[in-house]
Structures are given as C-alpha cells and as structure tokens.
Scaffold this motif. Structure first.
Motif, PDB file in Angstrom:
ATOM      1  N   GLU A   1      21.672  45.919  18.204  1.00  0.00           N
ATOM      2  CA  GLU A   1      20.852  45.188  17.166  1.00  0.00           C
ATOM      3  C   GLU A   1      20.395  43.858  17.636  1.00  0.00           C
ATOM      4  O   GLU A   1      19.370  43.282  17.120  1.00  0.00           O
ATOM      5  N   VAL A   2      21.023  43.061  18.404  1.00  0.00           N
ATOM      6  CA  VAL A   2      20.638  41.710  18.752  1.00  0.00           C
ATOM      7  C   VAL A   2      20.068  41.803  20.464  1.00  0.00           C
ATOM      8  O   VAL A   2      19.966  40.376  20.816  1.00  0.00           O
ATOM      9  N   LEU A   3      20.114  42.810  20.870  1.00  0.00           N
ATOM     10  CA  LEU A   3      19.816  42.865  22.328  1.00  0.00           C
ATOM     11  C   LEU A   3      18.273  42.292  22.659  1.00  0.00           C
ATOM     12  O   LEU A   3      18.114  41.595  23.484  1.00  0.00           O
ATOM     13  N   ASP A   4      17.384  42.594  21.765  1.00  0.00           N
ATOM     14  CA  ASP A   4      16.314  42.172  21.885  1.00  0.00           C
ATOM     15  C   ASP A   4      15.805  40.948  21.820  1.00  0.00           C
ATOM     16  O   ASP A   4      15.078  40.170  22.478  1.00  0.00           O
ATOM     17  N   ASP A   5      16.565  40.401  20.757  1.00  0.00           N
ATOM     18  CA  ASP A   5      16.135  38.888  20.485  1.00  0.00           C
ATOM     19  C   ASP A   5      17.102  38.006  21.672  1.00  0.00           C
ATOM     20  O   ASP A   5      16.834  36.735  21.741  1.00  0.00           O
ATOM     21  N   ALA A   6      18.028  38.732  22.343  1.00  0.00           N
ATOM     22  CA  ALA A   6      18.709  37.890  23.390  1.00  0.00           C
ATOM     23  C   ALA A   6      17.754  37.889  24.917  1.00  0.00           C
ATOM     24  O   ALA A   6      17.902  36.772  25.541  1.00  0.00           O
ATOM     25  N   ILE A   7      16.907  38.702  24.942  1.00  0.00           N
ATOM     26  CA  ILE A   7      16.344  38.755  26.229  1.00  0.00           C
ATOM     27  C   ILE A   7      15.107  37.705  26.411  1.00  0.00           C
ATOM     28  O   ILE A   7      14.204  37.793  25.166  1.00  0.00           O
ATOM     29  N   LEU A   8      15.053  36.693  27.021  1.00  0.00           N
ATOM     30  CA  LEU A   8      13.910  36.044  27.347  1.00  0.00           C
ATOM     31  C   LEU A   8      13.037  36.542  28.564  1.00  0.00           C
ATOM     32  O   LEU A   8      13.538  36.911  29.363  1.00  0.00           O
TER      33      LEU A   8
END
Length: 708
Positions: free
Chosen positions: A577-584
C-alpha cells in the motif's frame, strides 16, 4: 605458473613496502653504528700450547707408551685444568692482578646509584669478596679451547689493553704448565710417602721373621743335635756360644768406655784401654786445671784456657780412637757370629732331620725370605719414586707464546654491521608484513585482491565535489570520461562478468548487488549511488535501497528529503500500500531509490530479516533489472551479514590506506561464512591518492577530469 604468480606477489609486496623496509634498515644500521662507536676496543692475545699424551718422565721409555683411546679424554681434562680456579688464582697472585683496574672490585649498579643519590655509603668488599670478584672477572677474560681434534690448546686472554692481554695469556699458560707439573710431582711424592710407611712395617716384618727362625733354632738346637747326632752341629753350637759370649763382652766394654767418656773420666779410660798416650794427656790436663786455679797464673798467661781446650779435644779424639777399635772388634765378632749362624742354618737344614722339624724350619725360612723380598721390592720402588719425582717433565709445553695484538679483536665492526644489515632487512620485512596484512591499511589493488582471494580489485581514485554538485557520484553523469567514472564502470563490468559465470541464480529475476564496507566512512554510500547510476545510464531499470536503517545517508547524496517510508514499509502489515510512495526517482538519471530518515528506533536486524523485507526484495527483483543494496558497515552492525545471504554479488569497499587489513579479512570471512551458494566478490579500493597510483599517472592523458 603458480611460481610466477608467487614471485610476482612477493615483488609487489616489496615494492609497496619499500619505504618502510628501507626506513627500518637505515634505523637499525644507524643504531648499530652508534652502538659500535660507543664500544671499547677489546684486544685478544693467544698462547698456543702443545699437549704430549705420553708421560713426561725421563726414567720412562716413551717409545713403549701407547696412546690408545685415552688421549682425547686427557686433552679435554687438560683444557678443564687450564681454566680451573686454581690456575686462575695462581695467575692473579703471580701477576698481582688484584690491583689491575679491569679486575679491581667495582661497586654494583644499584650501589652506585644509591651512593650517587646519597642514600647509602659505598662499602668496600672484603678481601675474600675482592678475590672472588677478580677470579670471576679473570674467568670472563680468558678462554681455553682445544684446536679441533689435535693436541693443540689455545689459551686466549682478552683485555682493553693489548699489553695486558699478552701478559695474562702467557701467564695463564705458564701457571697451567706449572700446576700440571706440580700435580704430577705431588702425586709421586704422595705415593712415595705411602711406600715409606709400608717400608717401616716391612722392615719390622723382616726382623720379626729373622728372629723367629733364630729363636726356633736356639730353642730346639739340643734336640736337633740329639736327633741328627751330627758332630758338626755340636762344634757349631760351641762356637756360637763362644762368639756370643765374646760379642756380649765387647758390647759391655764399649758401653763402659762410652760412659766413662761421657763422664770425662779420662784416667779410667786410659787404664781400661791401656793407652799410655791417653794417660799423659790426662796428666797434662790436670796440670792446666791446677794452674787455672791460681789467679796470678791466669794474669801471667791468658792462653791457659785455650791450651786446656786443645788438650781436652785431643783427649776426646784419642779416647774415641780407642773405643773405635773395640767397636771394630765388636763388629767383626757380629759378622763372624752371623756367618756362623748362617752355617748353622745350612747345616741344620741339610742334616737328616725328621720331616716335621724340616717342615717347620722350611716354613720359617720361607717367611723370612718372603719378608726380605717384600722389603727389597718396597725399598727399590721407594728409591725409584724418589728419583722419578726429581726427573718429571710437564706434559704440555708452549709452542707459540702470545704476542702483543696490534688490532682489536672486538668489536668486529664489519661483522656487526653485516649482521645489523641482515637484521634490519629481516625486521623491515617482518614489520612490513605485519603492516601489510594485519596493521596498516590497504594501499594497492594487489593487496586487496589477495585479501579477498579475487582475481583482481578495482581502484577508485579520490575525487572532490565541485560547488555545483551534491556528491562525488554526480561525476558519473557530469564527467563520464573522468577517472572516477571509468573506475565505476570497471566495477560494473566486474560485477556483470561474475554474474554471467553464476549458474545457480535464476535468469528471470534481477540480480541483487550488495555494496558493503568494514567500517563507517569508507565511501560505501557514494559508490552505491555511483554504481546504481552507471547501471541506470546503461539503460537498465535499477533500484537502489538504503539498507543502513540506523544511519541512512543516501538522501543527502541525492539532495532529497529524509523519509520514514522504508521503515514504515517494513513495519506495515500491507507493504504494497505504501511502496509507490516510498520510491523516489533520481534527478540526474532514471535511477529509482528507497531512502531512509534519521534512523529506526527498533532493532534494525529484525526489520532486515522480517517477511516484509523478503517480499519487498522479491517484488523488486521481478520489477527491476538490477537491485543495489547500500548496507551498513559489517564490523559494528550485524545487518550486513544477514543481507549477504540475499545478495548475488558483493562489492566490498575498502578505503585506501585506512582500514586495517585484519578488519577487512574478518569482514570478508563473515560474508563468506553466511553465504551457502557461490557469490561474486568485487573488491574495491576507494579514494586512492592519484599521485600514489602509477596506473593513473601513466594514463592520465586518457581522462577528461572536471574535478579531481
């Protein structure tokens, strides 16, 4: 081929540590030179002594003296005798060495210090202590040894004075030879003294045996004559009695005359001797005595006493002459009696006596003969020993006396310098070895390759950040032809070559590359970002994960804001659920990153080993072409050991000339011990000084540096 590689490794090691080896060598040579300069020259003089194993006796037939197997032990015994305390004491006494400065008693170190500080008054040693100290000092100054297997003995003396060395060496040789001769003479004299004691007992035995035979004949002569009825024995018996009576009369007369002479009864002497001259001398003596009683006569003739003394001397002489004549008759009588006694013995033995009497006489005669033979032998041997003691020669002689040495024997400057040079080289190599493999940091790619047991190692030169850059890793994008960027591409090449040779890794999953270091501050994060950008610039979808959850620093290299997304992701029950938000995404390349924040308050090894991290890594391997893990240092944190299990390749970053090799070796062993499958190890020597790298100096023109 192996020998060539070993030699090349050795030469490389020597070349790398040449400065340290040379410095140690020069230091040892310098200290040795100073030490040699401070030493006092020692001079050694040697006296050569020849030992003759044959007995040095002029009465002995030397040609009949076989050496046998006793010569060698005798020579060794002579060596011990030459350096014995008795010989050394003799040298001290003869040469008055107690006054010599080298042997003079000295205060000990502690006594000198206490005396210098005024805490104790120096106490002079006693006479016995001084002698013992001189004996010990002389024992250290002299040396006695056999010249190989010959009969030559070297007697050497060492001293700070060449004259002293010569004097002591020759004195020791003389004292040794004198002691040797004295011991031989004393041994013979002791044996002679023992024989003299035995000779007295033998003499008494002869007298006793002779008397027993004569007493037996005298006691049994009557019965013997009756048994044999020999008129000869009867005649001999009568003659023996007459001679015995005459002998006793002469002996009594001699005793009486000597008693009268002792009592100065010259008148009685003249009467018994019937000597008119003696009587006239006695009358003259009496007249002189009478005149001496008259004081007027004494006054008129002062020579009366001298005349009286002359008369008394003539009286004694005349009396002794008469007594001597009686003694001569006594001796003749004794000789005749002894001859008659011998004839009587012979006649008795040859007469027809019963066997029992003959046996008794024979036993007594044999005892007398044996006693006489024993006495004669002892007397002869005693006389031989007396002559032998005066005709002894020493068994050793000086064949080459010591000469005054012209040059010191110590210190041997050349030998000491050569020894110091060898010791300096050995010590330098030993210290270089310790520094190379245990203490010092890694300074060359050969060293690092040997530590990692890899074919080669990549050297990354030191680079500086320019004002318009956030990290040295920006050089991979901003200066692709720089030496730093070329080194990063070489790392990527070694990784790819190792991954192609792997057989166990699934080809449909992205490889996991772990970038590790031993201790913090070795440039691991910078190289992680550089390698990841290199892969991204090569067109491969790359994900860089900052796995240093305690002290994350990747966000500073990227100029991004710190984020708790990675820790939240690992702690979340639904990480997707938070993987996309963690990747920069990186601003300079197509690189994707997972950055951290100021650190986790939980145990980071539990997060690394959690199922969420495993699922994250599995999903990433299916999504990206390359996964790069920026791990914490291996020595202070255990996280890297767990991460090594998940990696297909490990880039081991070692800072140039900084990290101890022993620590690097431990880190590599910890990684290998946790990995159950074949793993690619790429050792990297980071931040090497360009001026110390012959490779970069030689090919500097091939690089276009924006910043160095």
């Amino acid at each position: 081929m192996d020998a060539e590689i070993d030699l090349r490794t050795i030469f490389s090691f020597i070349r790398r540590q040449a400065r340290l080896i040379l410095a140690v060598f020069l230091a040892v040579i310098g200290l040795a030179s100073i030490y040699i300069f401070t030493l006092t020259p020692i001079y050694t003089a040697t006296t050569l002594v020849m030992f003759d194993p044959q007995d040095g006796d002029l009465l002995h037939d030397r040609t009949q003296n076989g050496l046998g197997s006793l010569a060698d032990p005798r020579v060794e015994g002579e060596v011990l005798l030459a350096r014995s305390d008795n010989v050394l004491l003799s040298v001290i006494e003869r040469e008055n060495l107690l006054d010599d400065p080298e042997l003079h008693p000295q205060l000990g170190f502690s006594a000198r210090v206490l005396s210098l500080l005024g805490l104790q008054k120096p106490a002079l040693p006693s006479a016995e202590q001084a002698l013992q100290q001189a004996l010990s000092a002389l024992g250290h100054m002299v040396k006695v040894q056999r010249q190989r297997s010959t009969y030559l003995i070297n007697i050497s003396a060492s001293s700070v004075s060449p004259d002293n060395a010569e004097r002591i060496s020759n004195a020791l040789a003389r004292a040794y030879i004198d002691t040797q001769l004295s011991a031989k003479v004393q041994s013979i004299s002791d044996a002679r003294d023992v024989l003299v004691e035995q000779l007295g007992a033998a003499r008494q035995g002869v007298i006793a045996s002779e008397g027993s035979f004569d007493r037996y004949i005298e006691a049994n002569l009557g019965s013997i004559i009756e048994q044999t009825s020999s008129p000869e024995l009867s005649t001999l018996q009568v003659q023996m009695r007459q001679l015995g009576t005459l002998r006793q009369a002469h002996a009594a007369e001699v005793a009486t005359l000597q008693s009268l002479l002792a009592g100065q009864d010259y008148s009685a002497l003249a009467s018994r001797l019937a000597d008119q001259d003696l009587a006239e001398l006695e009358e003259e003596r009496q007249g002189l005595l009478a005149r001496l009683q008259d004081e007027a006569a004494i006054a008129s003739d002062i020579d009366l006493r001298q005349d009286l003394a002359g008369v008394e001397a003539r009286l004694v002489e005349r009396a002794n002459l008469g007594i001597s004549s009686i003694q001569a008759e006594l001796q003749q009588t004794q000789v005749a009696e002894n001859s008659l006694r011998q004839n009587l013995r012979t006649a008795i033995v040859s007469s027809g006596l019963p066997p029992k009497t003959l046996t008794e006489l024979y036993d007594l005669q044999q005892q007398t003969e044996l006693s006489r033979q024993q006495y004669d032998q002892l007397l002869l041997r005693s006389q031989q020993l007396q002559a032998q003691a005066t005709l002894q020669l020493p068994d050793s002689r000086v064949v080459s006396p010591a000469l005054r040495p012209s040059e010191p024997s110590a210190p041997n400057s050349r030998l000491m310098l050569m020894t110091a040079a060898l010791a300096g080289i050995a010590l330098g190599v030993a210290l270089a070895f310790l520094y190379e493999f245990f203490i010092g940091g890694v300074t060359s790619d050969e060293q690092l390759a040997a530590l990692a047991r890899a074919r080669s190692a990549v050297v990354v030169p030191r680079a500086k950040v320019q004002p318009n850059q956030l990290s040295v890793a920006d050089l991979v994008v901003d200066a692709p032809l720089s030496a730093f960027a070329e080194a990063v591409r070489r790392i990527r090449t070694d990784i790819d070559r190792g991954l192609r040779l792997q057989k166990e890794r699934p080809s449909d999953l992205a490889p996991v590359i772990m970038v590790a270091s031993t201790v913090p501050g070795e440039g691991k994060t910078t190289l992680s970002l550089s390698i990841a950008r290199s892969y991204a610039l090569a067109g491969q979808s790359t994900l860089l994960i900052d796995c240093d959850l305690r002290r994350p620093s990747l966000h500073r290299e990227l100029g991004a804001q710190p984020s708790d997304n990675l820790v939240s992701l690992l702690q979340s029950r639904g990480p997707n659920e938070v993987l996309d938000d963690a990747i920069l995404k990186d601003d300079l390349s197509d690189l994707y990153t997972l950055v951290g924040s100021t650190g986790s308050r939980s145990a980071t090894d539990q997060l690394i080993t959690s199922p969420n991290f495993g699922r994250l890594l599995s999903a990433s391997r299916r999504t990206f072409d390359v996964i790069i893990l920026d791990t914490p240092p291996l020595s202070p944190v255990v996280d890297g050991i767990y991460l090594a299990k998940l990696a297909d390749a490990v880039v081991m970053v070692v800072q140039w000339a900084s990290t101890a090799q022993q620590e690097v070796r431990k880190s590599l062993l910890s990684i290998e011990g946790e990995n159950e499958r074949e793993q690619v190890i790429v050792p990297v020597l980071n931040q090497q000084e360009v001026t110390s790298s012959p490779y970069h100096r030689r090919y500097a023109s091939y690089y276009q540096e924006k910043t160095v």
